[in-house]
Each structure stands twice: as C-alpha cells, then as structure tokens.
Design a protein around this motif. Sequence first.
Motif, PDB file in Angstrom:
ATOM      1  N   VAL A   1      -8.618 -54.729  76.531  1.00 31.47           N
ATOM      2  CA  VAL A   1      -9.074 -54.261  77.809  1.00 31.47           C
ATOM      3  C   VAL A   1     -10.597 -53.781  77.791  1.00 31.47           C
ATOM      4  CG1 VAL A   1      -7.520 -53.887  79.738  1.00 31.47           C
ATOM      5  CG2 VAL A   1      -8.182 -52.173  78.435  1.00 31.47           C
ATOM      6  N   THR A   2     -11.486 -53.427  76.657  1.00 37.43           N
ATOM      7  CA  THR A   2     -12.299 -52.955  76.750  1.00 37.43           C
ATOM      8  C   THR A   2     -12.589 -53.731  75.386  1.00 37.43           C
ATOM      9  OG1 THR A   2     -11.099 -50.774  75.183  1.00 37.43           O
ATOM     10  CG2 THR A   2     -13.568 -51.422  75.143  1.00 37.43           C
ATOM     11  N   ILE A   3     -13.156 -54.585  74.966  1.00 39.60           N
ATOM     12  CA  ILE A   3     -13.406 -56.181  74.278  1.00 39.60           C
ATOM     13  C   ILE A   3     -14.155 -56.630  75.434  1.00 39.60           C
ATOM     14  CG2 ILE A   3     -13.430 -58.067  72.741  1.00 39.60           C
ATOM     15  CD1 ILE A   3     -11.315 -56.083  71.559  1.00 39.60           C
ATOM     16  N   PRO A   4     -13.568 -57.351  76.421  1.00 41.49           N
ATOM     17  CA  PRO A   4     -14.315 -58.077  77.410  1.00 41.49           C
ATOM     18  C   PRO A   4     -15.663 -57.660  78.510  1.00 41.49           C
ATOM     19  CG  PRO A   4     -11.950 -57.985  77.500  1.00 41.49           C
ATOM     20  CD  PRO A   4     -12.096 -57.283  76.889  1.00 41.49           C
ATOM     21  N   SER A   5     -14.870 -56.258  78.503  1.00 41.33           N
ATOM     22  CA  SER A   5     -15.394 -54.772  79.395  1.00 41.33           C
ATOM     23  C   SER A   5     -16.553 -54.925  79.484  1.00 41.33           C
ATOM     24  CB  SER A   5     -14.871 -53.706  80.087  1.00 41.33           C
ATOM     25  OG  SER A   5     -13.491 -53.895  80.056  1.00 41.33           O
ATOM     26  N   PHE A   6     -16.433 -54.629  77.781  1.00 42.60           N
ATOM     27  CA  PHE A   6     -18.039 -54.537  77.106  1.00 42.60           C
ATOM     28  C   PHE A   6     -18.838 -55.835  76.779  1.00 42.60           C
ATOM     29  CE2 PHE A   6     -20.170 -55.863  73.252  1.00 42.60           C
ATOM     30  CZ  PHE A   6     -21.351 -54.736  73.408  1.00 42.60           C
ATOM     31  N   TYR A   7     -18.548 -56.531  77.207  1.00 44.40           N
ATOM     32  CA  TYR A   7     -19.017 -57.887  76.481  1.00 44.40           C
ATOM     33  C   TYR A   7     -19.780 -58.214  78.498  1.00 44.40           C
ATOM     34  CZ  TYR A   7     -16.831 -59.910  72.730  1.00 44.40           C
ATOM     35  OH  TYR A   7     -16.448 -60.051  71.147  1.00 44.40           O
ATOM     36  N   ALA A   8     -19.031 -57.569  79.244  1.00 45.24           N
ATOM     37  CA  ALA A   8     -19.267 -58.922  80.264  1.00 45.24           C
ATOM     38  C   ALA A   8     -20.303 -57.438  81.147  1.00 45.24           C
ATOM     39  CB  ALA A   8     -18.022 -58.173  81.637  1.00 45.24           C
ATOM     40  N   VAL A   9     -19.972 -56.217  81.076  1.00 45.34           N
ATOM     41  CA  VAL A   9     -21.304 -54.426  80.885  1.00 45.34           C
ATOM     42  C   VAL A   9     -22.034 -55.304  80.219  1.00 45.34           C
ATOM     43  CG1 VAL A   9     -21.661 -52.505  81.144  1.00 45.34           C
ATOM     44  CG2 VAL A   9     -20.233 -53.204  81.690  1.00 45.34           C
ATOM     45  N   LEU A  10     -22.400 -55.751  79.631  1.00 42.16           N
ATOM     46  CA  LEU A  10     -23.207 -55.958  78.711  1.00 42.16           C
ATOM     47  C   LEU A  10     -24.499 -57.028  79.388  1.00 42.16           C
ATOM     48  CD1 LEU A  10     -25.601 -55.353  75.821  1.00 42.16           C
ATOM     49  CD2 LEU A  10     -23.493 -56.924  74.526  1.00 42.16           C
ATOM     50  N   LEU A  11     -23.932 -58.115  79.120  1.00 43.35           N
ATOM     51  CA  LEU A  11     -24.410 -59.308  79.663  1.00 43.35           C
ATOM     52  C   LEU A  11     -25.085 -58.826  81.186  1.00 43.35           C
ATOM     53  CD1 LEU A  11     -21.457 -61.694  77.793  1.00 43.35           C
ATOM     54  CD2 LEU A  11     -23.941 -61.834  77.186  1.00 43.35           C
ATOM     55  N   HIS A  12     -24.336 -58.372  82.168  1.00 43.77           N
ATOM     56  CA  HIS A  12     -24.905 -58.352  83.337  1.00 43.77           C
ATOM     57  C   HIS A  12     -25.766 -57.515  83.365  1.00 43.77           C
ATOM     58  CE1 HIS A  12     -25.264 -57.479  87.750  1.00 43.77           C
ATOM     59  NE2 HIS A  12     -25.333 -56.166  86.719  1.00 43.77           N
ATOM     60  N   SER A  13     -26.069 -56.367  82.237  1.00 41.07           N
ATOM     61  CA  SER A  13     -27.529 -55.387  82.277  1.00 41.07           C
ATOM     62  C   SER A  13     -28.294 -56.064  81.158  1.00 41.07           C
ATOM     63  CB  SER A  13     -26.784 -54.073  81.259  1.00 41.07           C
ATOM     64  OG  SER A  13     -26.435 -53.518  82.057  1.00 41.07           O
ATOM     65  N   ILE A  14     -27.989 -57.227  80.413  1.00 39.79           N
ATOM     66  CA  ILE A  14     -29.034 -58.539  80.464  1.00 39.79           C
ATOM     67  C   ILE A  14     -29.943 -58.720  81.212  1.00 39.79           C
ATOM     68  CG2 ILE A  14     -29.989 -59.844  78.525  1.00 39.79           C
ATOM     69  CD1 ILE A  14     -28.291 -58.513  76.652  1.00 39.79           C
ATOM     70  N   ARG A  15     -28.671 -59.547  81.907  1.00 40.83           N
ATOM     71  CA  ARG A  15     -29.596 -60.674  83.120  1.00 40.83           C
ATOM     72  C   ARG A  15     -29.743 -59.811  84.246  1.00 40.83           C
ATOM     73  NH1 ARG A  15     -24.737 -62.595  85.923  1.00 40.83           N
ATOM     74  NH2 ARG A  15     -23.047 -60.898  87.122  1.00 40.83           N
ATOM     75  N   ILE A  16     -29.870 -58.433  84.860  1.00 43.80           N
ATOM     76  CA  ILE A  16     -30.479 -57.987  85.522  1.00 43.80           C
ATOM     77  C   ILE A  16     -31.256 -57.143  85.033  1.00 43.80           C
ATOM     78  CG2 ILE A  16     -28.322 -57.642  86.971  1.00 43.80           C
ATOM     79  CD1 ILE A  16     -28.503 -54.897  86.892  1.00 43.80           C
ATOM     80  N   GLY A  17     -32.298 -57.254  83.636  1.00 45.54           N
ATOM     81  CA  GLY A  17     -33.512 -56.432  83.325  1.00 45.54           C
ATOM     82  C   GLY A  17     -32.869 -55.230  82.718  1.00 45.54           C
ATOM     83  N   ALA A  18     -32.075 -54.854  82.648  1.00 44.49           N
ATOM     84  CA  ALA A  18     -31.453 -52.733  83.022  1.00 44.49           C
ATOM     85  C   ALA A  18     -32.109 -52.782  81.570  1.00 44.49           C
ATOM     86  CB  ALA A  18     -29.964 -52.722  83.201  1.00 44.49           C
ATOM     87  N   LEU A  19     -31.603 -53.935  80.551  1.00 44.10           N
ATOM     88  CA  LEU A  19     -32.304 -53.721  79.119  1.00 44.10           C
ATOM     89  C   LEU A  19     -33.771 -54.317  78.873  1.00 44.10           C
ATOM     90  CD1 LEU A  19     -28.575 -54.168  77.349  1.00 44.10           C
ATOM     91  CD2 LEU A  19     -29.425 -52.199  78.097  1.00 44.10           C
ATOM     92  N   PRO A  20     -34.797 -53.710  78.235  1.00 43.68           N
ATOM     93  CA  PRO A  20     -36.245 -54.736  77.931  1.00 43.68           C
ATOM     94  C   PRO A  20     -35.899 -55.862  76.823  1.00 43.68           C
ATOM     95  CG  PRO A  20     -36.101 -51.871  77.341  1.00 43.68           C
ATOM     96  CD  PRO A  20     -34.743 -52.585  77.827  1.00 43.68           C
TER      97      PRO A  20
ATOM     98  N   LEU B   1     -25.004 -48.046  77.542  1.00 46.71           N
ATOM     99  CA  LEU B   1     -24.861 -47.513  76.462  1.00 46.71           C
ATOM    100  C   LEU B   1     -22.743 -46.990  76.064  1.00 46.71           C
ATOM    101  CD1 LEU B   1     -26.192 -46.382  74.315  1.00 46.71           C
ATOM    102  CD2 LEU B   1     -26.461 -43.650  76.067  1.00 46.71           C
ATOM    103  N   GLY B   2     -22.553 -45.923  77.361  1.00 47.14           N
ATOM    104  CA  GLY B   2     -21.096 -46.258  77.694  1.00 47.14           C
ATOM    105  C   GLY B   2     -19.998 -47.111  76.956  1.00 47.14           C
ATOM    106  N   MET B   3     -19.637 -47.496  77.690  1.00 43.09           N
ATOM    107  CA  MET B   3     -19.390 -48.922  77.085  1.00 43.09           C
ATOM    108  C   MET B   3     -19.551 -49.732  75.514  1.00 43.09           C
ATOM    109  SD  MET B   3     -17.349 -49.534  79.453  1.00 43.09           S
ATOM    110  CE  MET B   3     -16.244 -50.372  78.660  1.00 43.09           C
ATOM    111  N   THR B   4     -21.152 -48.716  75.362  1.00 46.71           N
ATOM    112  CA  THR B   4     -21.184 -49.715  73.518  1.00 46.71           C
ATOM    113  C   THR B   4     -20.375 -48.618  72.685  1.00 46.71           C
ATOM    114  OG1 THR B   4     -23.355 -50.810  74.360  1.00 46.71           O
ATOM    115  CG2 THR B   4     -22.997 -49.816  71.773  1.00 46.71           C
ATOM    116  N   PHE B   5     -20.219 -47.272  72.887  1.00 45.75           N
ATOM    117  CA  PHE B   5     -20.062 -46.646  72.738  1.00 45.75           C
ATOM    118  C   PHE B   5     -18.313 -46.812  72.728  1.00 45.75           C
ATOM    119  CE2 PHE B   5     -17.278 -42.447  73.001  1.00 45.75           C
ATOM    120  CZ  PHE B   5     -17.519 -42.033  71.237  1.00 45.75           C
ATOM    121  N   ALA B   6     -18.117 -46.908  73.375  1.00 47.16           N
ATOM    122  CA  ALA B   6     -16.261 -47.234  73.577  1.00 47.16           C
ATOM    123  C   ALA B   6     -15.582 -48.487  72.620  1.00 47.16           C
ATOM    124  CB  ALA B   6     -15.899 -47.487  75.082  1.00 47.16           C
TER     125      ALA B   6
END
Length: 198
Positions: free
Chosen positions: A137-156, A104-109
């Motif tokens: 640095v923000t663009i790939p950081s957002f992609y990386a965190v978003l994809l990681h959160s999706i793949r581990i099931g942090a986002l339903p 959520l924080g990275m999405t805001f950024a």
Amino acid sequence: MPETRSRPTALAVWLVLAGAVGWWAAFSLTLEKLHVLENPGAALGCDFNVLVQCARNLDSWQGAVFGFPNPLLGVAGWMAPVVVGMAVLAGARFSRWFWALFTLGMTFAFGLVCFLIVQSIFVIGTLCPWCMVTWVVTIPSFYAVLLHSIRIGALPLPARIRSGADALMGWLPLLAVLSYVAIAVAAQLRLDVLSYLF
C-alpha cells in the motif's frame, strides 16, 4: 498559495483504502510485538516458515529503527492518508503547500519502506507478511501523492514535468506492479522464495 481547482476523488478513495489497510497491518504487527514481549520465545501467528515470518524482523534492530517498534509509526502514520482522503471526499480543498507537506511525509514513508525492503531481503533474510502488506500500500500511495502534487504545481517544477505527471497518473497501476515485480525478483534471487512454496 492558491487552492487546487479540482477534487482528486480517485486519489482520496485510494488514500482511505490504503490507509485503512496499512493501519490494520501496523496494528496487527504491534499486537504480535506485544505478544512476544509478554511471552518470550512464543510462536507468532505470522510465522509460517523460516522464510515467511515476523519474529526475526521484529527482534532485529531494523524492526525498531528509531528506538521503538516500527509498527507504532504505522499505527500513527497511516491515520494521515485516511484523514486527508476523507477530508477530500467531504469537499475539502487543500492549498498547494499542504500537498507539498503531505508529499514530504509520504516520501519519508516510501524511503523507510525501501530501506526495510532491502534490509528484509538482503540482511535479515525473511519476508514478514504484515510488512509486505505495508509495502503493497505504501508504494502506490507514494506514487499517487507525488504525481498529484507535481501536476497541481505543489512542487515547483516546469509545466512540461507537470503535464508528464498528469499523464502518468493513468499508469499508476502499472508503476505499482513493476515495483512489486522488482521486489519479487530480488527476493527470488536472494532468498529462493519459490523453493519454499513448492
């Protein structure tokens, strides 16, 4: 919520590096803002020509979206990726709710950066060097965190989307490069950047 099972070491290293670079850019831009406040009308170290400069961005309302200089957000905000990355490298395993909040924080950024990119190119008509470092640095950081959160099931999300996010992690560099190309094309079409370089 159960904790994530594997340590995302590559993501952690990236977060530390990106956070350090982003923090340095924000700190440098903060110093430039302080310089302008102390010496109104003074030339800034990041002012190279009428196109590539910091002054117009810093003096615009977009340079203080929330009523204070934007770089202060970066000075505070870029500490989060550094701390998260260092914690993961030290062996911390965060729960899924933590990754959801971090996303959520990275999405805001990311949203703020997209807004500032559009404003810089299409409204202000300049390219701020330190701002561009932040974009990089923000663009790939957002992609990386978003994809990681999706793949581990942090986002339903469904298992199929989780698998897709896991596969896309390997394509992160390409996603970032395509984003940079889109920004460069927009800047060239709107500002004719190449004419200032040659």
